[in-house]
Write an enzyme that holds these catalytic residues in place. Structure first.
Site, PDB file in Angstrom:
ATOM      1  N   ALA A 124     -22.384  12.866 106.806  1.00 43.97           N
ATOM      2  CA  ALA A 124     -23.583  12.145 106.356  1.00 43.97           C
ATOM      3  C   ALA A 124     -24.836  13.015 106.393  1.00 43.97           C
ATOM      4  CB  ALA A 124     -23.780  10.892 107.210  1.00 43.97           C
ATOM      5  N   HIS A 142     -25.452  -6.761 113.185  1.00 45.79           N
ATOM      6  CA  HIS A 142     -24.632  -6.910 114.400  1.00 45.79           C
ATOM      7  C   HIS A 142     -25.469  -6.890 115.680  1.00 45.79           C
ATOM      8  CE1 HIS A 142     -20.688  -5.505 112.200  1.00 45.79           C
ATOM      9  NE2 HIS A 142     -21.095  -6.703 111.837  1.00 45.79           N
ATOM     10  N   ARG A 157     -23.931   2.451 126.502  1.00 47.73           N
ATOM     11  CA  ARG A 157     -24.255   2.727 125.097  1.00 47.73           C
ATOM     12  C   ARG A 157     -25.761   2.722 124.876  1.00 47.73           C
ATOM     13  NH1 ARG A 157     -21.464  -0.459 120.941  1.00 47.73           N
ATOM     14  NH2 ARG A 157     -22.116   1.337 119.743  1.00 47.73           N
ATOM     15  N   LEU A 176     -17.064  10.444 105.538  1.00 49.85           N
ATOM     16  CA  LEU A 176     -16.396  11.694 105.894  1.00 49.85           C
ATOM     17  C   LEU A 176     -14.944  11.686 105.428  1.00 49.85           C
ATOM     18  CD1 LEU A 176     -16.918  14.306 107.527  1.00 49.85           C
ATOM     19  CD2 LEU A 176     -16.224  13.065 109.581  1.00 49.85           C
TER      20      LEU A 176
HETATM   21  N1  APR Z   1     -20.483  11.276 108.233  1.00 47.67           N
HETATM   22  C1  APR Z   1     -20.070  10.248 107.469  1.00 47.67           C
HETATM   23  N2  APR Z   1     -19.119   9.366 107.855  1.00 47.67           N
HETATM   24  C2  APR Z   1     -18.571   9.549 109.060  1.00 47.67           C
HETATM   25  C3  APR Z   1     -18.953  10.597 109.932  1.00 47.67           C
HETATM   26  C4  APR Z   1     -19.956  11.489 109.470  1.00 47.67           C
HETATM   27  N3  APR Z   1     -20.395  12.517 110.202  1.00 47.67           N
HETATM   28  N4  APR Z   1     -18.212  10.502 111.063  1.00 47.67           N
HETATM   29  C5  APR Z   1     -17.410   9.435 110.924  1.00 47.67           C
HETATM   30  N5  APR Z   1     -17.612   8.851 109.713  1.00 47.67           N
HETATM   31  C6  APR Z   1     -16.974   7.654 109.166  1.00 47.67           C
HETATM   32  C7  APR Z   1     -15.500   7.507 109.481  1.00 47.67           C
HETATM   33  O1  APR Z   1     -14.712   8.149 108.494  1.00 47.67           O
HETATM   34  C8  APR Z   1     -15.319   5.984 109.456  1.00 47.67           C
HETATM   35  O2  APR Z   1     -14.992   5.536 108.162  1.00 47.67           O
HETATM   36  O3  APR Z   1     -17.597   6.564 109.771  1.00 47.67           O
HETATM   37  C9  APR Z   1     -16.704   5.460 109.819  1.00 47.67           C
HETATM   38  C10 APR Z   1     -16.794   4.824 111.192  1.00 47.67           C
HETATM   39  O4  APR Z   1     -15.998   3.682 111.211  1.00 47.67           O
HETATM   40  P1  APR Z   1     -15.992   2.662 112.444  1.00 47.67           P
HETATM   41  O5  APR Z   1     -15.872   3.414 113.713  1.00 47.67           O
HETATM   42  O6  APR Z   1     -14.973   1.642 112.139  1.00 47.67           O
HETATM   43  O7  APR Z   1     -17.486   2.060 112.422  1.00 47.67           O
HETATM   44  P2  APR Z   1     -18.067   0.830 111.584  1.00 47.67           P
HETATM   45  O8  APR Z   1     -17.458   0.780 110.229  1.00 47.67           O
HETATM   46  O9  APR Z   1     -19.543   0.943 111.684  1.00 47.67           O
HETATM   47  O10 APR Z   1     -17.575  -0.405 112.434  1.00 47.67           O
HETATM   48  C11 APR Z   1     -17.939  -1.678 112.022  1.00 47.67           C
HETATM   49  O11 APR Z   1     -16.955  -2.700 113.942  1.00 47.67           O
HETATM   50  O12 APR Z   1     -16.592  -2.538 116.238  1.00 47.67           O
HETATM   51  C12 APR Z   1     -17.306  -3.177 115.246  1.00 47.67           C
HETATM   52  O13 APR Z   1     -19.383  -4.235 115.403  1.00 47.67           O
HETATM   53  C13 APR Z   1     -18.780  -2.964 115.427  1.00 47.67           C
HETATM   54  O14 APR Z   1     -20.489  -2.488 113.799  1.00 47.67           O
HETATM   55  C14 APR Z   1     -19.173  -2.176 114.208  1.00 47.67           C
HETATM   56  C15 APR Z   1     -18.135  -2.600 113.194  1.00 47.67           C
END
Ligand code: APR
Ligand code: ZN
Length: 225
Positions: free
Chosen positions: A213, A103, A55, A196
């Site tokens: 985004a 994080h 990563r 999204l």
């Molecule tokens: N534009 C906007 N939103 C988007 C896009 C995009 N291009 N692509 C994906 N998304 C949204 C998805 O719809 C989803 O709601 O981004 C979100 C990603 O969600 P997760 O993968 O769950 O990421 P996150 O919320 O940052 O996770 C939180 O979980 O695994 C742990 O510590 C890790 O910081 C992380 C935490």
């Protein structure tokens, strides 16, 4: 205006970095939740290092996108507290000077014995020595499941004093970040979500802007003046 922005993996998706819970949310057959824990690190530290080494390499190659740049612009015009759950450095590379990495960060390492922290090498191994105490107990300075996020006092205070809270690209499934909107709304702060798709805590937001985004964030920033 005093604005608190929380970002999640979705803001870096268009820079080519995988989200956690999307269709590509697996890593070599492992659920991310099975690698990003203290237990996983105890069981198989070399595997966990490998996960973060990959990563770190991906993040180094990635470039900030229009959403990251728009938030750097936002900081020019408003009093912005930028909180991210992301461990990449794309906000910094887009020009945001003060980024709260709740994080942790891929480019930092820490020692489980003496708690020293330092700039992480590109590739970390279990055989590395802590530069402070010398023991072979180094780990990425990342907050794993079951661990306490960083800088929480500063974040809750900023939320209490904000005029506006925005959550961008986060699924609203991981606490405490998933509770920021509810906390802010109770303090009378207007809450907006940019995503999204639907998130788990969408009803905590007064306004929701659906779309990628790289398009929605620049438009939203422009609308704030
Ligand atoms: N534009 C906007 N939103 C988007 C896009 C995009 N291009 N692509 C994906 N998304 C949204 C998805 O719809 C989803 O709601 O981004 C979100 C990603 O969600 P997760 O993968 O769950 O990421 P996150 O919320 O940052 O996770 C939180 O979980 O695994 C742990 O510590 C890790 O910081 C992380 C935490
Ligand atoms: Zn040490």
């Amino acid at each position: 205006m005093r604005i608190v922005v929380l970002t999640g993996a979705g803001i870096s998706a268009e820079s080519g970095l995988a989200t956690f819970r999307g269709p590509d949310g697996l890593w070599e057959g492992h659920r991310v939740e099975d690698v990003a824990t203290p237990e996983a690190f105890e069981r198989d530290p070399e595997l966990v290092h490998e996960f973060y080494n990959q990563r770190r390499a991906k993040a180094t190659q990635a470039q900030p996108n229009a959403a990251h740049f728009a938030l750097a612009q936002l900081a020019q015009n408003h009093e912005l507290t930028l909180v991210t759950q992301n461990v990449d450095d794309l906000h910094e590379r887009a020009g945001n000077r003060h980024v709260i990495h709740m994080h942790g960060a891929l480019d930092r390492a820490t020692c489980t014995v003496c708690r020293w922290d330092w700039q992480a090498p590109a590739v970390m191994h279990t055989s590395d020595h802590c530069p402070h105490c010398g023991s072979q107990t180094t780990r990425p300075d990342i907050v794993w499941f079951g661990e306490i996020p960083k800088h929480m006092r500063e974040i809750w205070d900023a939320l209490d004093e904000a005029d506006l809270f925005a959550a961008i690209g986060t699924s609203g499934q991981v606490y405490p970040a998933a509770g920021f909107a509810q906390h802010a709304a109770r303090a009378g702060v207007r809450c907006v979500e940019l995503n999204l798709a639907d998130s788990a805590n969408g009803r905590d937001f007064a306004q929701r802007i659906i779309g990628p985004a790289s398009q929605t964030v620049p438009e939203w920033v422009a609308s704030l003046g």
